[in-house]
Design a protein around this motif. Sequence first.
Motif, PDB file in Angstrom:
ATOM      1  N   ILE A 180      11.778  -8.127   7.466  1.00  0.00           N
ATOM      2  CA  ILE A 180      10.635  -8.761   8.138  1.00  0.00           C
ATOM      3  C   ILE A 180      10.357 -10.128   7.525  1.00  0.00           C
ATOM      4  CG2 ILE A 180       8.141  -8.605   8.544  1.00  0.00           C
ATOM      5  CD1 ILE A 180       8.455  -5.557   8.688  1.00  0.00           C
ATOM      6  N   SER A 181      10.493 -10.232   6.202  1.00  0.00           N
ATOM      7  CA  SER A 181      10.221 -11.511   5.526  1.00  0.00           C
ATOM      8  C   SER A 181      11.167 -12.608   5.990  1.00  0.00           C
ATOM      9  CB  SER A 181      10.318 -11.342   4.005  1.00  0.00           C
ATOM     10  OG  SER A 181      11.673 -11.293   3.559  1.00  0.00           O
ATOM     11  N   PRO A 190       0.822  -1.215   0.000  1.00  0.00           N
ATOM     12  CA  PRO A 190       0.000   0.000   0.000  1.00  0.00           C
ATOM     13  C   PRO A 190       0.856   1.266   0.000  1.00  0.00           C
ATOM     14  CG  PRO A 190      -0.788  -1.569   1.650  1.00  0.00           C
ATOM     15  CD  PRO A 190       0.536  -2.088   1.147  1.00  0.00           C
ATOM     16  N   GLU A 191       0.355   2.296  -0.641  1.00  0.00           N
ATOM     17  CA  GLU A 191       1.100   3.550  -0.736  1.00  0.00           C
ATOM     18  C   GLU A 191       1.472   4.094   0.634  1.00  0.00           C
ATOM     19  OE1 GLU A 191       0.636   8.071  -2.638  1.00  0.00           O
ATOM     20  OE2 GLU A 191      -0.937   6.559  -2.941  1.00  0.00           O
ATOM     21  N   ARG A 192       0.589   3.943   1.612  1.00  0.00           N
ATOM     22  CA  ARG A 192       0.863   4.495   2.937  1.00  0.00           C
ATOM     23  C   ARG A 192       2.051   3.825   3.622  1.00  0.00           C
ATOM     24  NH1 ARG A 192      -1.120   1.271   7.015  1.00  0.00           N
ATOM     25  NH2 ARG A 192      -2.456  -0.463   6.335  1.00  0.00           N
ATOM     26  N   LEU A 193       2.373   2.587   3.208  1.00  0.00           N
ATOM     27  CA  LEU A 193       3.505   1.874   3.802  1.00  0.00           C
ATOM     28  C   LEU A 193       4.792   2.044   3.003  1.00  0.00           C
ATOM     29  CD1 LEU A 193       1.858  -1.552   4.815  1.00  0.00           C
ATOM     30  CD2 LEU A 193       2.324   0.433   6.275  1.00  0.00           C
ATOM     31  N   VAL A 246       2.906  -8.620  17.249  1.00  0.00           N
ATOM     32  CA  VAL A 246       2.173  -9.376  16.226  1.00  0.00           C
ATOM     33  C   VAL A 246       1.897 -10.797  16.706  1.00  0.00           C
ATOM     34  CG1 VAL A 246       2.155 -10.171  13.832  1.00  0.00           C
ATOM     35  CG2 VAL A 246       3.182  -7.957  14.411  1.00  0.00           C
ATOM     36  N   LEU A 247       2.925 -11.491  17.192  1.00  0.00           N
ATOM     37  CA  LEU A 247       2.749 -12.866  17.662  1.00  0.00           C
ATOM     38  C   LEU A 247       2.250 -12.912  19.103  1.00  0.00           C
ATOM     39  CD1 LEU A 247       5.919 -14.556  16.131  1.00  0.00           C
ATOM     40  CD2 LEU A 247       3.607 -14.431  15.208  1.00  0.00           C
ATOM     41  N   GLN A 283       1.248  -3.655  11.060  1.00  0.00           N
ATOM     42  CA  GLN A 283       0.876  -3.831  12.467  1.00  0.00           C
ATOM     43  C   GLN A 283       1.932  -3.322  13.443  1.00  0.00           C
ATOM     44  OE1 GLN A 283      -0.965  -7.789  13.376  1.00  0.00           O
ATOM     45  NE2 GLN A 283      -0.492  -8.232  11.245  1.00  0.00           N
ATOM     46  N   LEU A 284       3.126  -3.022  12.970  1.00  0.00           N
ATOM     47  CA  LEU A 284       4.168  -2.551  13.875  1.00  0.00           C
ATOM     48  C   LEU A 284       3.838  -1.140  14.365  1.00  0.00           C
ATOM     49  CD1 LEU A 284       7.461  -3.761  12.145  1.00  0.00           C
ATOM     50  CD2 LEU A 284       6.173  -4.865  13.985  1.00  0.00           C
ATOM     51  N   PRO A 285       4.073  -0.858  15.640  1.00  0.00           N
ATOM     52  CA  PRO A 285       3.759   0.475  16.166  1.00  0.00           C
ATOM     53  C   PRO A 285       4.567   1.573  15.468  1.00  0.00           C
ATOM     54  CG  PRO A 285       4.172  -1.088  17.950  1.00  0.00           C
ATOM     55  CD  PRO A 285       4.584  -1.766  16.680  1.00  0.00           C
TER      56      PRO A 285
END
Length: 355
Positions: free
Chosen positions: A151-152, A138-141, A194-195, A316-318
């Motif tokens: 992260i992957s 997404p553009e916002r990210l 997340v987890l 989801q990360l703060p």
Amino acid sequence: MNAIAVEPGAGEPVLVEKPRPEPSSGEALVRTLYVGVDGTDHEVIAGHHGQPPDGEDRLVLGHEAVGIVEDSNGTDLEEGEFVVPTVRREPNGANEYFERGEPDMAPDGQYAERGIVGAHGFMAEYFTSPAEYLVPIPERLAPLGFLVEPISITEKAVEHAVASRSAFEWEPESALVLGNGSLGLITLAMFETVLDIDRTYCLGRRDRPHPTIDLIEDLGSTYVDSRETPVPEIPAVHESADLVYEATGYAKHAFETVDALAPNGVGVLLGVPEPWEFEVDGGRLHRELVLHNKALLGTVNSHRGHFESAVDTLSQLPESFTDDLVTGVYGLEEFEAAFETGDDVIKTAVEFGSA
């Protein structure tokens, strides 16, 4: 176009001029926005890892990228779409690992890695890629899209850890991250937010005050100074961990992980150490693994599915965490600053252009 390249072992990345690439059939042309810098880049610069494409002296750096599709070239992508590229490519045509969608499981010699081994990276104003290796974001990210690749790596590590425990009911309540570099901190944030692992610990070798320690404690995790509490002593001082994530490349930690694990626990090794011979009590470690149902596994790279999961995880990360994690984003006129190291540097990136 401008690109940032290095002659492996030369010690300094340089700004070079390269022809703007033309996409082949099935490829899209991507205008680069941001490219992250990590420990692998520094290893390539130092000559400890990586190599340029055959017949070339320099390698264009960068494997953590985000860009915008400039020319979809008849693919299913849309022009103006934001994308993150995966890293591995076929070296000389497809092989069984790529055909199965498992390039991350290919052994040495059966893959190239963009910006690392045998293929130019993404630190250029434009790059081309087969559409199947471009993951929408997404553009916002997009301003943080360079975090998707690291992260992957953890997405895959967790997937394989869970798979190794799939023969019985296993829900980790405690986790230990070895290493407070950017990958370790990203992983810690994933474990916490997340987890939703109950109790987390992060091992480092930093004196207070330090920004990484602040990040660890802001996440609600416990900082462990390895100079005061070595890995084998963590169970006595704190507790044994159901999941240990090693991101240091310190070879002794691979064996010390066995002592830090709780019964039925699993340790995931991601660091890549230099050759080093030292003594270990192999019999004791073997006994620990067998009698307490412990497991160790190694993992490297990730595939498209992990990148897709990573995009969701990034969302989801703060924001407070990512704001403190990324300590510098630098334009081409000051790109050298992105490669500097120091106590106040955690994660940096080079900005090639805006959306």
